[in-house]
Design a protein around this motif. Structure first.
Motif, mmCIF file in Angstrom:
data_model
loop_
_atom_site.group_PDB
_atom_site.id
_atom_site.type_symbol
_atom_site.label_atom_id
_atom_site.label_comp_id
_atom_site.label_asym_id
_atom_site.label_seq_id
_atom_site.Cartn_x
_atom_site.Cartn_y
_atom_site.Cartn_z
ATOM 1 N N HIS A 1 0.815 -1.215 0.000
ATOM 2 C CA HIS A 1 0.000 0.000 0.000
ATOM 3 C C HIS A 1 0.850 1.268 0.000
ATOM 4 C CE1 HIS A 1 -3.685 2.236 0.380
ATOM 5 N NE2 HIS A 1 -3.155 2.936 1.369
ATOM 6 N N ALA A 2 2.057 1.215 0.550
ATOM 7 C CA ALA A 2 2.931 2.395 0.525
ATOM 8 C C ALA A 2 3.202 2.831 -0.912
ATOM 9 C CB ALA A 2 4.234 2.104 1.263
ATOM 10 N N VAL A 3 3.296 1.868 -1.815
ATOM 11 C CA VAL A 3 3.489 2.196 -3.240
ATOM 12 C C VAL A 3 2.313 3.030 -3.744
ATOM 13 C CG1 VAL A 3 3.680 1.224 -5.567
ATOM 14 C CG2 VAL A 3 4.900 0.154 -3.660
ATOM 15 N N HIS A 4 1.120 2.713 -3.281
ATOM 16 C CA HIS A 4 -0.081 3.461 -3.662
ATOM 17 C C HIS A 4 0.074 4.943 -3.304
ATOM 18 C CE1 HIS A 4 -4.340 4.423 -4.097
ATOM 19 N NE2 HIS A 4 -4.296 4.936 -2.883
ATOM 20 N N HIS A 5 0.682 5.234 -2.185
ATOM 21 C CA HIS A 5 0.859 6.627 -1.776
ATOM 22 C C HIS A 5 1.970 7.318 -2.555
ATOM 23 C CE1 HIS A 5 -1.991 7.157 1.514
ATOM 24 N NE2 HIS A 5 -1.899 5.844 1.611
ATOM 25 N N TYR A 6 2.863 6.570 -3.177
ATOM 26 C CA TYR A 6 3.901 7.150 -4.018
ATOM 27 C C TYR A 6 3.370 7.508 -5.395
ATOM 28 C CZ TYR A 6 7.939 6.615 -1.060
ATOM 29 O OH TYR A 6 8.845 6.768 -0.061
ATOM 30 N N TYR A 7 2.313 6.851 -5.820
ATOM 31 C CA TYR A 7 1.749 7.068 -7.152
ATOM 32 C C TYR A 7 0.287 7.478 -7.030
ATOM 33 C CZ TYR A 7 5.835 4.630 -8.971
ATOM 34 O OH TYR A 7 7.113 4.258 -9.277
ATOM 35 N N PRO A 8 0.009 8.724 -6.637
ATOM 36 C CA PRO A 8 -1.391 9.122 -6.487
ATOM 37 C C PRO A 8 -2.168 9.098 -7.797
ATOM 38 C CG PRO A 8 0.061 11.004 -6.166
ATOM 39 C CD PRO A 8 0.928 9.792 -6.292
ATOM 40 N N ASP A 9 -1.448 8.981 -8.942
ATOM 41 C CA ASP A 9 -2.155 8.887 -10.222
ATOM 42 C C ASP A 9 -2.737 7.500 -10.444
ATOM 43 O OD1 ASP A 9 0.414 7.824 -10.440
ATOM 44 O OD2 ASP A 9 0.534 8.237 -12.580
ATOM 45 N N GLY A 10 -2.410 6.531 -9.580
ATOM 46 C CA GLY A 10 -3.087 5.254 -9.663
ATOM 47 C C GLY A 10 -2.243 4.015 -9.835
ATOM 48 N N LYS A 11 -1.520 3.614 -8.828
ATOM 49 C CA LYS A 11 -0.805 2.333 -8.809
ATOM 50 C C LYS A 11 -1.146 1.629 -7.501
ATOM 51 C CE LYS A 11 1.303 2.959 -12.694
ATOM 52 N NZ LYS A 11 0.798 2.292 -13.854
ATOM 53 N N ASN A 12 -1.150 0.300 -7.539
ATOM 54 C CA ASN A 12 -1.517 -0.517 -6.370
ATOM 55 C C ASN A 12 -2.788 0.039 -5.713
ATOM 56 O OD1 ASN A 12 0.831 -1.749 -7.094
ATOM 57 N ND2 ASN A 12 1.741 -1.717 -5.081
ATOM 58 N N LEU A 13 -3.827 0.085 -6.497
ATOM 59 C CA LEU A 13 -5.086 0.714 -6.096
ATOM 60 C C LEU A 13 -5.940 -0.133 -5.163
ATOM 61 C CD1 LEU A 13 -6.107 2.146 -9.569
ATOM 62 C CD2 LEU A 13 -5.274 3.436 -7.601
ATOM 63 N N CYS A 14 -5.789 -1.439 -5.231
ATOM 64 C CA CYS A 14 -6.690 -2.317 -4.487
ATOM 65 C C CYS A 14 -6.495 -2.171 -2.987
ATOM 66 C CB CYS A 14 -6.472 -3.760 -4.910
ATOM 67 S SG CYS A 14 -6.907 -4.001 -6.631
ATOM 68 N N ALA A 15 -7.575 -1.957 -2.300
ATOM 69 C CA ALA A 15 -7.515 -1.787 -0.854
ATOM 70 C C ALA A 15 -7.407 -3.124 -0.136
ATOM 71 C CB ALA A 15 -8.751 -1.039 -0.362
ATOM 72 N N MET A 16 -7.831 -4.190 -0.791
ATOM 73 C CA MET A 16 -7.847 -5.476 -0.114
ATOM 74 C C MET A 16 -7.181 -6.590 -0.913
ATOM 75 S SD MET A 16 -11.148 -6.911 1.914
ATOM 76 C CE MET A 16 -11.555 -5.269 2.435
ATOM 77 N N PHE A 17 -7.673 -6.878 -2.102
ATOM 78 C CA PHE A 17 -7.185 -8.019 -2.879
ATOM 79 C C PHE A 17 -6.281 -7.548 -4.018
ATOM 80 C CE2 PHE A 17 -11.276 -9.473 -1.099
ATOM 81 C CZ PHE A 17 -10.757 -10.435 -0.266
ATOM 82 N N THR A 18 -5.012 -7.865 -3.914
ATOM 83 C CA THR A 18 -3.993 -7.313 -4.805
ATOM 84 C C THR A 18 -3.994 -7.915 -6.203
ATOM 85 O OG1 THR A 18 -2.353 -8.913 -4.056
ATOM 86 C CG2 THR A 18 -2.503 -6.840 -2.843
ATOM 87 N N PHE A 19 -4.593 -9.061 -6.379
ATOM 88 C CA PHE A 19 -4.565 -9.681 -7.706
ATOM 89 C C PHE A 19 -5.304 -8.832 -8.736
ATOM 90 C CE2 PHE A 19 -7.773 -11.884 -5.147
ATOM 91 C CZ PHE A 19 -8.933 -11.649 -5.883
ATOM 92 N N PHE A 20 -6.217 -7.967 -8.297
ATOM 93 C CA PHE A 20 -6.898 -7.085 -9.243
ATOM 94 C C PHE A 20 -5.921 -6.104 -9.880
ATOM 95 C CE2 PHE A 20 -10.702 -8.192 -6.643
ATOM 96 C CZ PHE A 20 -11.432 -8.776 -7.662
ATOM 97 N N ASP A 21 -4.929 -5.641 -9.120
ATOM 98 C CA ASP A 21 -3.920 -4.747 -9.699
ATOM 99 C C ASP A 21 -3.120 -5.458 -10.780
ATOM 100 O OD1 ASP A 21 -4.133 -2.162 -8.428
ATOM 101 O OD2 ASP A 21 -3.533 -3.145 -6.573
ATOM 102 N N ARG A 22 -2.829 -6.713 -10.580
ATOM 103 C CA ARG A 22 -2.095 -7.468 -11.604
ATOM 104 C C ARG A 22 -2.954 -7.662 -12.849
ATOM 105 N NH1 ARG A 22 -0.476 -9.430 -6.763
ATOM 106 N NH2 ARG A 22 1.755 -9.544 -6.393
ATOM 107 N N ILE A 23 -4.226 -7.924 -12.651
ATOM 108 C CA ILE A 23 -5.138 -8.143 -13.781
ATOM 109 C C ILE A 23 -5.316 -6.860 -14.598
ATOM 110 C CG2 ILE A 23 -7.556 -8.603 -14.397
ATOM 111 C CD1 ILE A 23 -7.631 -10.549 -11.976
#
Length: 146
Positions: free
Chosen positions: A92-114
């Motif tokens: 989730h820390a990566v999400h805060h580094y990219y406010p334009d939208g990376k590692n967006l999933c709050a719970m299940f990370t496989f959606f970011d990969r998809i």
């Protein structure tokens, strides 16, 4: 909340944290508009006749997860395995580094990969990356979320 202007305004204040490490109260930094949007979801539970026990479980899980992903913990080897499915503080820390939208999933990370929004936390040099909103001052509008 990163792709649409209205939702970004509601979520913007959450990204105003400008330093590492994240801390568990960082997850509670949400605008009034964001709070309303997230609480509004729970109105559907009684309308759909979902048992109160399920609603209590969902609310507790959401609260624990929100605090968990904002914890300041060192990365352990088991977290790398968990990250294939579930969000961790490092992910989730990566999400805060990219406010334009990376590692967006709050719970299940496989959606970011998809959906192509995944960034491997091990590839980030935290000392060189931009954090927060590039010095943008916190305003009343940001806190309200409009």
């Amino acid at each position: 909340m990163h792709s649409y202007q209205f939702l970004w305004l509601a979520h913007h204040w959450h990204h105003s944290i400008e330093s590492l490490p994240l801390w568990w109260l960082s997850g509670q930094r949400t605008s009034f508009t964001s709070q309303f949007l997230f609480k509004f979801v729970f109105i559907w539970f009684p309308l759909l006749s979902i048992p109160p026990e399920v609603m209590i479980f969902v609310v507790l899980h959401h609260t624990v997860n929100l605090n968990w992903i904002h914890l300041n913990v060192k990365r352990n080897s088991w977290m790398r395995i968990v990250e294939w499915v579930y969000n961790t503080p490092n992910f989730h820390a990566v999400h805060h580094y990219y406010p334009d939208g990376k590692n967006l999933c709050a719970m299940f990370t496989f959606f970011d990969r998809i959906f192509g929004t995944y960034v491997d936390p091990d590839t980030i040099d935290y000392s060189k990356e931009q954090f927060g909103l590039d010095g943008e001052p916190v305003t009343v509008r940001m806190i309200v979320g409009i």
